[in-house]
Design an enzyme around this catalytic site. Structure first.
Site, PDB file in Angstrom:
ATOM      1  N   HIS A 179      21.580  53.662 -14.077  1.00 42.91           N
ATOM      2  CA  HIS A 179      21.938  54.340 -12.829  1.00 42.91           C
ATOM      3  C   HIS A 179      20.717  54.597 -11.953  1.00 42.91           C
ATOM      4  O   HIS A 179      20.863  54.902 -10.768  1.00 42.91           O
ATOM      5  CB  HIS A 179      22.682  55.651 -13.120  1.00 42.91           C
ATOM      6  N   ASP A 210      23.935  52.371 -20.041  1.00 38.67           N
ATOM      7  CA  ASP A 210      23.081  53.032 -19.048  1.00 38.67           C
ATOM      8  C   ASP A 210      21.602  52.728 -19.279  1.00 38.67           C
ATOM      9  O   ASP A 210      20.754  53.625 -19.230  1.00 38.67           O
ATOM     10  CB  ASP A 210      23.315  54.542 -19.051  1.00 38.67           C
ATOM     11  N   SER A 306      15.503  61.187 -15.704  1.00 37.39           N
ATOM     12  CA  SER A 306      16.338  60.123 -16.234  1.00 37.39           C
ATOM     13  C   SER A 306      15.501  58.872 -16.487  1.00 37.39           C
ATOM     14  O   SER A 306      14.718  58.452 -15.634  1.00 37.39           O
ATOM     15  CB  SER A 306      17.462  59.793 -15.250  1.00 37.39           C
TER      16      SER A 306
END
Length: 616
Positions: A179, A210, A306
């Protein structure tokens, strides 16, 4: 020096305050010190001897003070006196004196000052990096995104930028979150301590897990960087440290926590369920709003963090930070992609040169915990398993499995009545973990119970197409326009664009029912809807049609958008008749509708009546 004059003061560290004289010492030769005025404290006098220059601790003396033999001290404000009131010293104060007996360790401190010891440098970040050199492998990821515009699919939205984290692995590659680079236009990486951003190339994006794989062509980027080593799957209560570049600063950040749970998790970005680590962090996380996800899970473990690695206490990478829990009754809970999932992604890419995904069983199953249900299904007391509810028609399992079959084991591992299998000592996990450990195209041995008889099959595992896909994999959305009617294909990004992050509550019930329960009957089946109607004279009365499914055209079922576009373009009948959901019908005169299409396209500056993928 005249006994009635205060000594000249030099700029530098303030000396110790003078000793307090007895009330009546009989010494009247020197004038009494004047009382200081209220306000700014006077500067202390210069020290007359090395004994009066030492600070209160030996470490401070070696780090902060200048050489006792130097003629001037450092500029700036010195150490504050421990006394609340400062007085100008007298001759007796300036002269050398024994340390005050009230201060413990002063004699030892004075003795240390006289010894020529090397200066002790304060602990620097470079020393920390030498202790954990893995931090040098953590990079900052800069990405420019250009998302598709589902409201106007013939163009894209305004570009925007984001930053996240990543880390270097073997083979001159970098791992980050999928993402973090979704719908990327440009990706750049910056090493820790560097001011240069290097252009990166995206090698593979795994939306299900992911994870994204990047590389940099510039050889300068790889100098002085050692790839991270992967550690084994941690156990409960193991300490982990997440390193990355979260919002609030440009330098590297470290967040510590402990592993609180290991189980099959819902990966929000990929809409899949894979093995994951739940981590309880020891400090509060700053949850951020995400453009990608809804529900109780947020996409960013900490905005910018992230994609950062999670280290164990040996300095080895045990996972990738990727999402966090967002709930009013729970705080400081984040999630980490563990090493088994990471290694599966890397090995999948290395085997075929592209990412193929995590295989799944194309079935829906039911627990068999009720004893009456097990007895009715013909199960013996020593048999355990789960019941197959439905099988996807496009799945290869449909050739050997049937509804109401009982799956007893997968690859020789028995499945319990609640759908779990042994994992580690004292732990159980969902049997889908066994499936996710396989690769696309591999075979698995399955034991079934059907009509009280045991059957064994070798099934080929694959990725199954969903009727409403979770991703469009970076491709622009497909569209077709005729007479102002904009036909599009429904996907999860489409629903999120139309109804926001709470699309599962706000979207039409029929679309949600198909999203949650419908199965594709053929590999090329799509859910085609009228997205909107571009108002014109030809479509008067149909302006309110929005996100309504097209079921048939001129009596023929609509299987996908390309088929619909082909049927409309090749239609020679007098009318174009579209059978819609909710028993609605749209009828247009063929010649008039096709002629009006070009005028509508020109009015709205639309370059073509259909997307490029439909022209092929």
């Amino acid at each position: 020096m005249d006994s009635h004059e205060a000594p000249k003061r030099k700029r530098g560290r303030k000396p110790k305050p003078p000793a307090v004289a007895a009330p009546d010492n009989g010494n009247h030769d020197s004038a009494p010190s004047p009382k200081p005025k209220r306000g700014r404290k006077p500067k202390p006098p210069a020290a007359a001897s090395p004994d009066n220059d030492h600070p209160s601790s030996p470490l401070a003396a070696t780090v902060d003070t200048p050489d006792p033999g130097s003629s001037s001290g450092p500029r700036g404000r010195g150490r504050k006196s421990r006394r609340g009131r400062h007085e100008l010293p007298s001759d007796a104060d300036v002269a050398p004196r024994a340390p005050s007996p009230t201060r413990r360790g002063a004699q030892k401190a004075a003795a240390n000052i006289k010894v020529d010891v090397p200066a002790v440098e304060p602990l620097r970040w470079e020393q920390v990096a030498r202790v954990m050199p893995s931090m040098d492998a953590v990079v900052k990821v800069f990405c420019v995104h250009t998302e598709p515009n589902f409201s106007m699919p013939w163009q894209r939205k305004r570009q925007y930028s984001s930053s996240s984290s990543g880390f270097v692995i073997g083979g001159r590659r970098v791992l980050t979150n999928a993402h973090s680079v979704e719908h990327y236009t440009q990706v750049k990486l910056k090493k820790r301590g560097s001011d240069t951003k290097y252009l990166a190339t995206v090698l593979a994006i795994g939306n299900e897990c992911d994870i994204a794989l990047l590389t940099v062509d510039d050889d300068e980027f790889w100098k002085g960087v050692s790839p991270l080593e992967f550690g084994s799957l941690p156990t409960l209560q193991d300490a982990v440290t997440v390193v990355g570049y979260p919002i609030g600063g440009d330098t590297i950040s470290v967040t510590s926590g402990v592993v609180s749970r290991i189980e099959i998790l819902s990966y929000v970005h990929g809409s899949t369920e894979l093995l994951g680590l739940q981590v309880y962090f020891l400090i509060s996380l700053h949850f951020c709003l995400s453009l990608f996800f809804a529900d109780c899970i947020d996409a960013a473990i900490n905005s910018g963090n992230s994609g950062g690695p999670a280290f164990n206490d040996q300095g080895k990478c045990v996972g990738i930070a990727f999402q966090s829990l967002k709930h009013e009754d729970a705080e400081n809970i984040g999630y980490v992609i563990p090493t088994p999932v990471i290694k599966h992604f890397i090995q999948d890419y290395e085997k075929s040169g592209v990412y193929t995904g995590f295989p799944i069983l194309g079935i829906e199953w039911q627990k068999m915990e009720n004893p009456d249900l097990r007895k009715a299904m013909g199960m013996k007391p020593d048999q355990k398993g789960v019941r197959i509810r439905r099988i996807e028609p496009t799945a290869s399992e449909s050739g050997c499995m049937q509804p109401s079959d009982i799956i007893l084991s997968f690859d020789g591992i028995d499945i319990a009545n609640d759908g779990t299998v042994p994992f580690r000592h004292g732990e159980r996990i969902g049997f889908s973990y066994l499936v996710s450990q396989k690769y696309t195209g591999e075979k698995a041995h399955v034991k079934l119970l059907r009509n009280s008889k045991v059957h064994e099959f070798n099934i080929k595992l694959a990725i199954h197409k969903k009727l409403i896909p979770a991703h469009i994999k970076g491709r622009p959305p497909s569209y077709y326009i005729v007479a102002g009617f904009v036909f599009m294909v429904v996907s999860v990004p489409y629903l999120r664009s139309e109804y926001g992050k709470d699309y599962e509550f706000d979207a039409p019930v029929k679309l949600l029912d198909k999203h949650l329960h419908a199965m594709a009957q053929s590999p090329d089946e799509q859910l085609v809807v009228v997205s909107q109607v571009l108002v014109a004279d030809i479509n008067i009365g149909y302006e309110e049609l929005v996100n309504t499914q097209v079921r048939a055209f001129n009596g023929k079922p609509v299987n996908n958008l390309k088929q619909l576009a082909t049927m409309v373009e090749d239609c020679n009948e007098e009318f174009l008749k579209f059978d819609m959901d909710y028993d609605q019908v749209v009828v247009l005169q063929t010649k008039t509708a096709k002629a009006a299409t070009q005028d509508i396209l020109a009015t709205h500056c639309i370059p073509s009546s259909m997307s490029d993928d439909l022209k092929a």
